[in-house]
Design an enzyme around this catalytic site. Structure first.
Site, PDB file in Angstrom:
ATOM      1  N   GLU A 152       0.869  -1.177   0.000  1.00 55.81           N
ATOM      2  CA  GLU A 152       0.000   0.000   0.000  1.00 55.81           C
ATOM      3  C   GLU A 152       0.907   1.228   0.000  1.00 55.81           C
ATOM      4  OE1 GLU A 152      -3.005   0.174   3.074  1.00 55.81           O
ATOM      5  OE2 GLU A 152      -2.772   2.348   3.277  1.00 55.81           O
ATOM      6  N   GLU A 157      -1.926  11.447   3.605  1.00 59.85           N
ATOM      7  CA  GLU A 157      -3.056  11.311   4.518  1.00 59.85           C
ATOM      8  C   GLU A 157      -3.050  12.490   5.482  1.00 59.85           C
ATOM      9  OE1 GLU A 157      -4.134   6.961   5.722  1.00 59.85           O
ATOM     10  OE2 GLU A 157      -1.934   7.088   5.697  1.00 59.85           O
TER      11      GLU A 157
END
Length: 277
Positions: A152, A157
């Site tokens: 991933e 974020e």
């Protein structure tokens, strides 16, 4: 005259939102020349372009493995739309699907995937305790096994309770948040909820570099030991989403008074490595 004035005003807004026509090739601070192969400038109105984006609701029933509290919807204008050169994802406090909040999660899965390249997004993040925004990449196939074995890449974020901090992360078998060994870097900026900034990764065979407004702040290197550390030799797709709550976003609770909250995206661009000019 009225039409001319309206056109000029619209053109000015698009320019200030950063929606100029992107160059076919760019040279970045790494010295690499990149060729544009896919992009969405969000220079239209309505729902996101179905030739570029799908919706993902597959984890609504189980909280996406992170105890998230939102119900992602499909093609619902209250949660997602394109207008004035921007993609806007809106998280709302409203009951649906057995959850207390709604939002949207867009993916290029099933439409477009890439192996290596530069992925860049210009974003303005929401603020308020309980939000969890991300632009990230997941593998098109679980070539090395289920998460996190196949990798991933979290391009960027941001969580609302620490809204000035933006984070880039990779997850693999050897490095994941399951045991707190994920590899990440972060940058603090006081205006990421007020102004747009550029977030990017440059993903090559030997490393992944993370940038904030072209400032390199984190590099993850291929250590040569194989897929347990480097499963990043396969195609990945792009995800853009705004979650509510969860193990990270909800770590300090949720302030219901802040909703609705909006994540705004000026563009998403994907480049492949080109020969140096």
């Amino acid at each position: 005259m009225k039409k001319i004035i309206l056109w000029a005003a619209a053109a000015f807004f698009v320019r200030t939102a950063g929606a100029e026509i992107p160059a076919a090739t760019i040279r970045t601070p790494s010295g690499t020349v990149w060729r544009l192969v896919w992009n969405d400038e969000f220079d239209y109105r309505g729902l996101p372009d179905p030739a570029r984006w799908n919706y993902d609701t597959s984890g609504n029933d189980y909280g996406w493995g992170n105890n998230e509290l939102q119900h992602y919807t499909v093609a619902r204008r209250k949660n997602v739309g394109v207008k004035d050169g921007l993609l806007t994802i809106t998280a709302r406090r409203e009951p649906q699907g057995g959850k207390r909040y709604t939002s949207a999660r867009l993916v290029t899965r099933g439409l477009h995937t890439w192996r290596y390249g530069r992925v860049e997004a210009r974003v303005r993040f929401p603020e308020g305790r309980g939000t969890w925004s991300a632009v990230w990449l997941m593998p098109a196939e679980s070539r090395y096994g289920e998460w996190p074995a196949s990798g991933e890449i979290d391009l960027v974020e941001q969580v609302g309770y620490d809204s000035e901090c933006i984070v880039g992360t990779v997850h693999t078998t050897r490095h994941s948040h399951l045991d707190g060994t994920q590899k990440s870097g972060n940058v603090r900026s006081p205006d990421v909820t007020r102004n747009f900034h550029r977030y990017a990764i440059e993903w090559e065979t030997d490393e992944i570099r993370f940038y904030f407004d072209e400032q390199l702040y984190f590099t993850y290197a291929n250590d040569g030991t194989g897929p347990k550390s480097w499963p990043f030799d396969q195609p990945f797709y792009v995800i853009v989403n705004l979650a509510v709550g969860g193990n990270w976003g909800g770590q300090r609770g949720i302030d219901d008074g802040v909703f609705p909250q909006r994540m705004e995206v000026d563009y998403v661009r994907v480049y492949e490595k080109a020969e140096a000019e």
